[in-house]
Design an enzyme around this catalytic site. Structure first.
Site, PDB file in Angstrom:
ATOM      1  N   CYS A 111       0.813  -1.229   0.000  1.00 43.99           N
ATOM      2  CA  CYS A 111       0.000   0.000   0.000  1.00 43.99           C
ATOM      3  C   CYS A 111       0.844   1.275   0.000  1.00 43.99           C
ATOM      4  O   CYS A 111       0.294   2.372  -0.119  1.00 43.99           O
ATOM      5  CB  CYS A 111      -0.947  -0.015   1.189  1.00 43.99           C
ATOM      6  SG  CYS A 111      -1.833  -1.574   1.316  1.00 43.99           S
ATOM      7  N   HIS A 268      -3.544   6.621   1.673  1.00 46.19           N
ATOM      8  CA  HIS A 268      -3.979   5.283   1.290  1.00 46.19           C
ATOM      9  C   HIS A 268      -5.328   5.013   1.954  1.00 46.19           C
ATOM     10  O   HIS A 268      -5.514   5.283   3.145  1.00 46.19           O
ATOM     11  CB  HIS A 268      -2.929   4.263   1.731  1.00 46.19           C
ATOM     12  CG  HIS A 268      -3.434   2.859   1.703  1.00 46.19           C
ATOM     13  ND1 HIS A 268      -4.065   2.328   0.593  1.00 46.19           N
ATOM     14  CD2 HIS A 268      -3.429   1.877   2.644  1.00 46.19           C
ATOM     15  CE1 HIS A 268      -4.424   1.088   0.866  1.00 46.19           C
ATOM     16  NE2 HIS A 268      -4.057   0.793   2.099  1.00 46.19           N
ATOM     17  N   ASN A 298     -10.318  -1.144   0.260  1.00 45.99           N
ATOM     18  CA  ASN A 298      -8.864  -0.963   0.232  1.00 45.99           C
ATOM     19  C   ASN A 298      -8.309  -1.608  -1.042  1.00 45.99           C
ATOM     20  O   ASN A 298      -8.364  -2.824  -1.185  1.00 45.99           O
ATOM     21  CB  ASN A 298      -8.279  -1.618   1.489  1.00 45.99           C
ATOM     22  CG  ASN A 298      -6.768  -1.563   1.557  1.00 45.99           C
ATOM     23  OD1 ASN A 298      -6.093  -1.305   0.571  1.00 45.99           O
ATOM     24  ND2 ASN A 298      -6.233  -1.829   2.734  1.00 45.99           N
TER      25      ASN A 298
HETATM   26  O1  UT7 Z   1      -3.790  -1.663   3.536  1.00 48.39           O
HETATM   27  C1  UT7 Z   1      -3.098  -2.300   4.554  1.00 48.39           C
HETATM   28  C2  UT7 Z   1      -3.410  -1.684   5.781  1.00 48.39           C
HETATM   29  N1  UT7 Z   1      -4.487  -2.387   6.455  1.00 48.39           N
HETATM   30  C3  UT7 Z   1      -5.162  -1.711   7.341  1.00 48.39           C
HETATM   31  O2  UT7 Z   1      -4.970  -0.533   7.496  1.00 48.39           O
HETATM   32  C4  UT7 Z   1      -6.144  -2.439   8.200  1.00 48.39           C
HETATM   33  C5  UT7 Z   1      -6.059  -1.862   9.593  1.00 48.39           C
HETATM   34  N2  UT7 Z   1      -6.993  -2.510  10.527  1.00 48.39           N
HETATM   35  C6  UT7 Z   1      -8.316  -2.271  10.499  1.00 48.39           C
HETATM   36  O3  UT7 Z   1      -8.795  -1.547   9.652  1.00 48.39           O
HETATM   37  C7  UT7 Z   1      -9.146  -2.846  11.604  1.00 48.39           C
HETATM   38  O4  UT7 Z   1      -8.297  -3.430  12.572  1.00 48.39           O
HETATM   39  C8  UT7 Z   1     -10.177  -3.905  11.111  1.00 48.39           C
HETATM   40  C9  UT7 Z   1     -11.277  -3.238  10.321  1.00 48.39           C
HETATM   41  C10 UT7 Z   1      -9.493  -4.971  10.277  1.00 48.39           C
HETATM   42  C11 UT7 Z   1     -10.830  -4.597  12.315  1.00 48.39           C
HETATM   43  O5  UT7 Z   1     -11.456  -3.618  13.131  1.00 48.39           O
HETATM   44  P1  UT7 Z   1     -11.193  -3.591  14.695  1.00 48.39           P
HETATM   45  O6  UT7 Z   1     -12.002  -2.498  15.244  1.00 48.39           O
HETATM   46  O7  UT7 Z   1      -9.702  -3.525  14.915  1.00 48.39           O
HETATM   47  O8  UT7 Z   1     -11.784  -4.963  15.149  1.00 48.39           O
HETATM   48  P2  UT7 Z   1     -11.085  -6.111  16.002  1.00 48.39           P
HETATM   49  O9  UT7 Z   1     -10.156  -6.901  15.177  1.00 48.39           O
HETATM   50  O10 UT7 Z   1     -10.578  -5.508  17.292  1.00 48.39           O
HETATM   51  O11 UT7 Z   1     -12.317  -7.016  16.378  1.00 48.39           O
HETATM   52  C12 UT7 Z   1     -13.359  -6.554  17.279  1.00 48.39           C
HETATM   53  C13 UT7 Z   1     -14.428  -7.607  17.350  1.00 48.39           C
HETATM   54  C14 UT7 Z   1     -13.907  -8.999  17.632  1.00 48.39           C
HETATM   55  O12 UT7 Z   1     -14.866  -9.676  18.397  1.00 48.39           O
HETATM   56  P3  UT7 Z   1     -14.713  -9.814  20.001  1.00 48.39           P
HETATM   57  O13 UT7 Z   1     -13.412 -10.545  20.197  1.00 48.39           O
HETATM   58  O14 UT7 Z   1     -14.669  -8.412  20.513  1.00 48.39           O
HETATM   59  O15 UT7 Z   1     -15.916 -10.592  20.407  1.00 48.39           O
HETATM   60  C15 UT7 Z   1     -13.831  -9.637  16.279  1.00 48.39           C
HETATM   61  O16 UT7 Z   1     -13.938 -11.032  16.326  1.00 48.39           O
HETATM   62  O17 UT7 Z   1     -15.095  -7.679  16.085  1.00 48.39           O
HETATM   63  C16 UT7 Z   1     -15.037  -9.028  15.599  1.00 48.39           C
HETATM   64  N3  UT7 Z   1     -14.910  -8.964  14.149  1.00 48.39           N
HETATM   65  C17 UT7 Z   1     -15.984  -8.863  13.354  1.00 48.39           C
HETATM   66  N4  UT7 Z   1     -17.290  -8.839  13.593  1.00 48.39           N
HETATM   67  C18 UT7 Z   1     -18.122  -8.722  12.532  1.00 48.39           C
HETATM   68  C19 UT7 Z   1     -13.776  -8.933  13.407  1.00 48.39           C
HETATM   69  N5  UT7 Z   1     -14.101  -8.842  12.106  1.00 48.39           N
HETATM   70  C20 UT7 Z   1     -15.448  -8.786  12.044  1.00 48.39           C
HETATM   71  C21 UT7 Z   1     -16.357  -8.698  10.979  1.00 48.39           C
HETATM   72  N6  UT7 Z   1     -17.680  -8.654  11.281  1.00 48.39           N
HETATM   73  N7  UT7 Z   1     -15.970  -8.613   9.698  1.00 48.39           N
END
Ligand code: UT7
Length: 343
Positions: A111, A268, A298
């Protein structure tokens, strides 16, 4: 001598998948994806390829610049998802466009790739190695997406964006002030391979030596989750919200500019919350941070040039403005370049 962007183009596949479509594949919801990322839909290739999208975006950028393919003497394609290993995507673009005088190569930095392609083209031009460069970010991330992994499959999309850079010299007899306006700004870029495990994807070819066993597994192309993008989302999120404002600050200081001198920060497009956090840390209004990730998700190295092209075509970019391009992602890699808009 410096170089300026004199044309942009993009190609977006017409087929779309919205969050409801993704919710049929994995346990997620439109509400969750919108709230956590800002993404509503993404465009996915059907018949297109990374190479065909790159060529189309490049063709449009040349048309916008009013430059013939023969004038191009450098083509750079930034991609992590080319449909070809050999020849490189840039050579295929050369063939498609008839850019017979160009030197062509690909660049892989995920990216941050388009920022590095811009820097490379600037270095080639200001170093006197070439005069006219076509730089392209093109990605078919749908091919590298694990459609069973809700942590990643909600995020990515396909598309391509391009820009033409051309050498610009101060007109004879130009004032010192006019000459300074044409000065090239220095970019700032960083890499930290020790944190590479945060975002990975293994090659689909086995490069572990030519044993009988490997030959067999190559023939069967046994794919597992490691052959698709795997990400520690929170680690990448934390890295982005810290590193991106820092590297933009470094680039501004290096070029003796203030944040208020910048008209737009084209980041990005990974996550709306990342863009908002960067704006907050820089103390700059969110209106200076255009976003289109709700429509495309993305698209890795294509996200910055697609957004740049949209802004150019909407007439939002005006001569005399300074724009920051900032990328971040796998590697880890990150960087910022300051672009004077001179059209
Ligand atoms: O281009 C390369 C660069 N990439 C990025 O910049 C990505 C950067 N990261 C992100 O954008 C975020 O970390 C994500 C969008 C990938 C995830 O968001 P988050 O707020 O960090 O969520 P998380 O991983 O902390 O997960 C929170 C909760 C978890 O459940 P519990 O453990 O709290 O019960 C996950 O299991 O959300 C759950 N979860 C989902 N729920 C519904 C994770 N993915 C999903 C989903 N739908 N797709």
């Amino acid at each position: 001598m410096t170089a300026t962007i004199c044309g942009t183009g993009s190609h977006i596949p017409s087929y779309t998948m919205d969050n409801h479509d993704i919710a049929k594949l994995v346990d997620t919801s439109d509400e969750w994806v919108r709230e956590r990322t800002g993404i509503v839909r993404r465009h996915i290739i059907q018949k297109e390829t990374t190479v065909s999208m790159a060529a189309e975006a490049g063709r449009k950028a040349l048309k916008d610049a009013g430059i013939s393919p023969e004038e191009v003497d450098l083509i750079l394609v930034s991609t992590i998802s080319s449909n070809l290993i050999l020849p490189c995507a840039a050579c295929e673009v050369q063939k498609e466009l008839g850019a017979v005088n160009a030197t062509c190569f690909d660049l892989s930095a995920a990216c941050t790739g388009f920022v590095l392609a811009y820097n490379t083209a600037m270095a080639y031009i200001t170093g006197g190695l070439c005069r006219t460069a076509l730089i392209i970010g093109s990605e078919s991330l749908s091919n590298l997406t694990n459609w069973k992994d809700r942590g990643t499959c909600i995020l990515f999309g396909d598309g391509a964006g391009a820009a033409v850079l051309q050498a610009k010299t101060s007109p004879r007899g130009a004032s010192q002030e006019e000459g300074e306006k044409l000065e090239a700004y220095l970019p700032v870029t960083h890499s930290d391979g020790s944190r590479g495990a945060a975002l990975t994807c293994k090659s689909r070819h086995d490069f572990n030596g030519l044993t009988d066993e490997n030959r067999q597994s190559n023939a069967e192309t046994l794919l597992d989750a490691s052959h698709y993008m795997q990400m520690d989302g929170q680690a990448v999120f934390k890295f982005a919200v810290k590193s991106v404002p820092e590297v933009i600050g470094e680039a501004l200081r290096l070029n003796k500019l203030r944040a208020s001198d910048i008209s737009y920060y084209i980041l990005h497009q990974a996550n709306q919350r990342i863009v908002e956090a960067v704006a907050k840390r820089l103390g700059e209004p969110i209106e200076k941070f255009p976003m289109n990730l709700s429509e495309y998700g993305n698209t890795s190295s294509a996200s910055i040039p697609i957004l740049l092209d949209e802004m150019n075509r909407e007439g939002r970019l005006k001569a005399g403005q300074k724009i920051v391009l900032a990328g971040f992602g796998a590697g880890l890699t990150w960087g910022a370049a300051i672009v004077p808009w001179c059209r």
